[in-house]
Structure formats: structure tokens, C-alpha cells
Scaffold this active site. Structure first.
Site: not given
Ligand code: NAD
Length: 269
Positions: A67-68, A167, A171
Site C-alpha cells: 500500500d503506497v 483529487y 494532483k
Molecule cells: P485504476 O483505478 O484502473 O488504477 C489505479 C490503480 O491504483 C489500481 O491498480 C489500484 O489498485 C491502485 N491503487 C489504489 N490504491 C493503492 C494503494 N494504496 N497502493 C498501491 N496501489 C493502489 O485507474 P487509472 O485510471 O489507471 O489510474 C492510474 C493513475 O492515473 C491515477 O494516479 C489516476 O489519478 C491517473 N489518471 C487517470 C486518468 C484517467 O482518465 N483514467 C486521468 C488522469 C489521471
């Protein structure tokens, strides 16, 4: 032919789904040995399935729980990776989540959970990565840099987002964390940059593209006219981790189909 990330070890946090899984696949295809971090036992099968795809395609790596947001788990994860592979060359600080709420209804728990994972998690992992880069020293046969960190930010590091104060704050915080440590460690040849994804099809925003109507509404925010896919981010991450971007320090690369061009203004005067 030598691949861009050959002989390098890339640790990707939150790699059991979405963008993290896409980045892990892209980096493995570019020759990196990948470490797929997942947070809790329940997400282990998903991480193992991504790793199975990677090995079936000829790549290599391992999964690693942590857990990060928890310091002891992050420290232990880096120890495990170093004992398995000798070092870490690339950190992709990707793990993130949302706990959305109208501001007046937002609980301290919702605030702390998002800041804890999205911002404190990036601090903890970046700190351990920098410590490891400095301990290991330069290996010019692998890269011109001592190490590379890619922070997964968002267009919401600059676009305010009502209903998502926790959120957006996380960011915005990532942006200054990234630039500040990039300023501190560029002289040591550590390159630290961020990617600011726009709307990418993953579980985090499923409702926003799940139906054709929802997707069409989302596309109104995207000048390039399509919702992004994880491969768009994977390709950008490989470039930022490779020596092709050796002179790039402390920037956020927006990979967003033009979302940060504020398309609402295009027909306004
Ligand atoms: P997602 O929910 O598929 O992935 C998020 C991942 O983070 C999951 O695998 C989850 O298990 C992991 N996670 C959550 N809490 C954790 C913890 N405490 N320790 C370790 N891992 C943990 O969503 P995503 O879209 O793939 O998001 C990935 C990153 O991209 C995030 O930082 C998100 O804010 C960013 N992001 C996504 C989008 C989008 O449109 N999908 C846009 C901008 C930014």
C-alpha cells in the site's frame, strides 16, 4: 536490436489495472524488467494476470504487494525489489484513486485517503527510489541518467474540478513535488517528470465512457475527438523513461488529446 529500456528495472505502482497495467506492458515490450505493484491481497490475482500477459509476450518481471500510503510497506517493497533484481532504474508513481464528494459533504476520511495514496504515496516511493539511485551509482551501459521517476499526475493539476477537491489538490501537489525534487536531483543526473493524462478509458472513470452518450459528452472536452487509451500513456512513459528524453527535466507532459487547450473557448468570441 537493443531495446530502449534493456537491462533496466521499472517499478510501476498500481499496476494491477488501467494505466499502470498499460505502462507495465509498454515498458516490458521495450525491454525493461517490470515490477507490478498492487495494494492488497484482493488485487493480487489481477496483477498476476497482467504479469502472465507480459511473460506470454516475452517480457519478464514480478508482482509486489505494498500500500503506497504506508511507509513500512513502501520501504519493504523497495528492499524486495533490490534483493530480487539488484536495483531499481525507473519508478512510475502511478497508484491513485478518487473519493468524490460535494465540498461541504466531504469527510476528513475522504480527504485523507486521496491525499494519502495520491500524494503521500508518491512522496514515499520517490524518496525510496532516489535513495536507491544514489546508493547504486551510475551505470552508463544502461542509461545516461542515474535514475528516472515518472509521476502520474492529471490534467487536474491545472484544471479545477468541482466535486473533486481532494483529487485536484493531490494532483496540484504532485506538480510541485515533482518539480521540487527534479530541481534538487537533476545535478545528480536523476530525471523526474510527470505525465498528465486527460480522459483515458480505465476503471477509475468507467461511468464517463460506458455508454455512447456518455462518451460523446466526454469528447466535447477533447479537441482531438477521441477518448484516450492506456497505450497512449504507455508510449509516453517509455519515452520519458528512455534516453530519448535525456534532456527533459521537471516537466508535465500532458497526454490529453488537447483537453488542456480549454476547448470551451474555441467558439467564444
Ligand atoms: P485504476 O483505478 O484502473 O488504477 C489505479 C490503480 O491504483 C489500481 O491498480 C489500484 O489498485 C491502485 N491503487 C489504489 N490504491 C493503492 C494503494 N494504496 N497502493 C498501491 N496501489 C493502489 O485507474 P487509472 O485510471 O489507471 O489510474 C492510474 C493513475 O492515473 C491515477 O494516479 C489516476 O489519478 C491517473 N489518471 C487517470 C486518468 C484517467 O482518465 N483514467 C486521468 C488522469 C489521471
Amino acid at each position: 536490436m537493443e531495446q530502449k529500456l534493456s537491462r533496466q528495472v521499472a517499478l510501476i505502482t498500481g499496476a494491477s489495472s488501467g494505466i499502470g497495467a498499460g505502462v507495465a506492458k509498454a515498458m516490458a515490450a521495450s525491454g525493461a524488467t517490470v515490477v507490478l505493484n498492487y495494494p492488497v491481497d484482493a488485487t493480487r490475482p489481477a496483477a498476476e494476470a497482467i504479469l502472465a500477459d507480459i511473460t506470454a509476450a516475452g517480457g519478464k518481471g514480478m508482482t509486489c504487494q505494498a500500500d503506497v500510503s504506508k511507509e513500512d510497506e513502501v520501504v519493504r517493497m523497495f528492499k524486495d525489489v533490490v534483493s530480487a533484481y539488484g536495483t531499481v532504474d525507473i519508478l512510475v508513481n502511478n497508484a491513485g484513486l478518487q473519493r468524490d464528494s460535494a465540498f461541504t459533504e466531504m469527510t476528513l476520511d475522504q480527504w485523507n485517503t486521496v491525499i494519502g495514496v495520491n500524494l503521500t504515496g508518491q512522496f514515499l516511493c520517490a524518496r525510496e527510489a532516489v535513495r536507491e539511485f544514489l546508493r547504486r551509482g551510475m551505470q552508463p551501459e544502461k542509461s545516461r541518467a542515474l535514475g528516472k521517476i515518472i509521476c502520474m499526475s492529471s490534467v487536474h493539476e491545472i484544471i479545477p474540478w468541482a466535486g473533486h477537491a481532494n483529487y485536484a489538490a493531490s494532483k496540484g501537489g504532485i506538480h510541485m513535488l515533482m518539480q521540487t525534487i527534479s530541481q534538487e536531483f537533476a545535478p545528480k543526473k536523476i530525471r523526474i517528470n510527470a505525465i498528465g493524462p486527460g480522459a483515458i478509458k480505465t476503471p477509475i472513470n468507467h461511468a464517463a465512457w460506458a455508454t455512447p452518450e456518455a462518451e460523446a459528452k466526454l469528447e466535447e472536452l477533447i479537441p482531438y475527438g477521441r477518448v484516450g487509451v492506456v497505450e497512449d500513456i504507455g508510449a509516453a512513459a517509455v519515452w520519458l523513461a528512455s534516453d530519448d528524453s535525456d534532456y527533459v527535466n521537471g516537466v508535465t507532459l500532458f497526454v490529453d488529446g488537447g483537453m488542456t487547450l480549454f476547448p470551451g473557448f474555441s467558439t467564444n468570441g
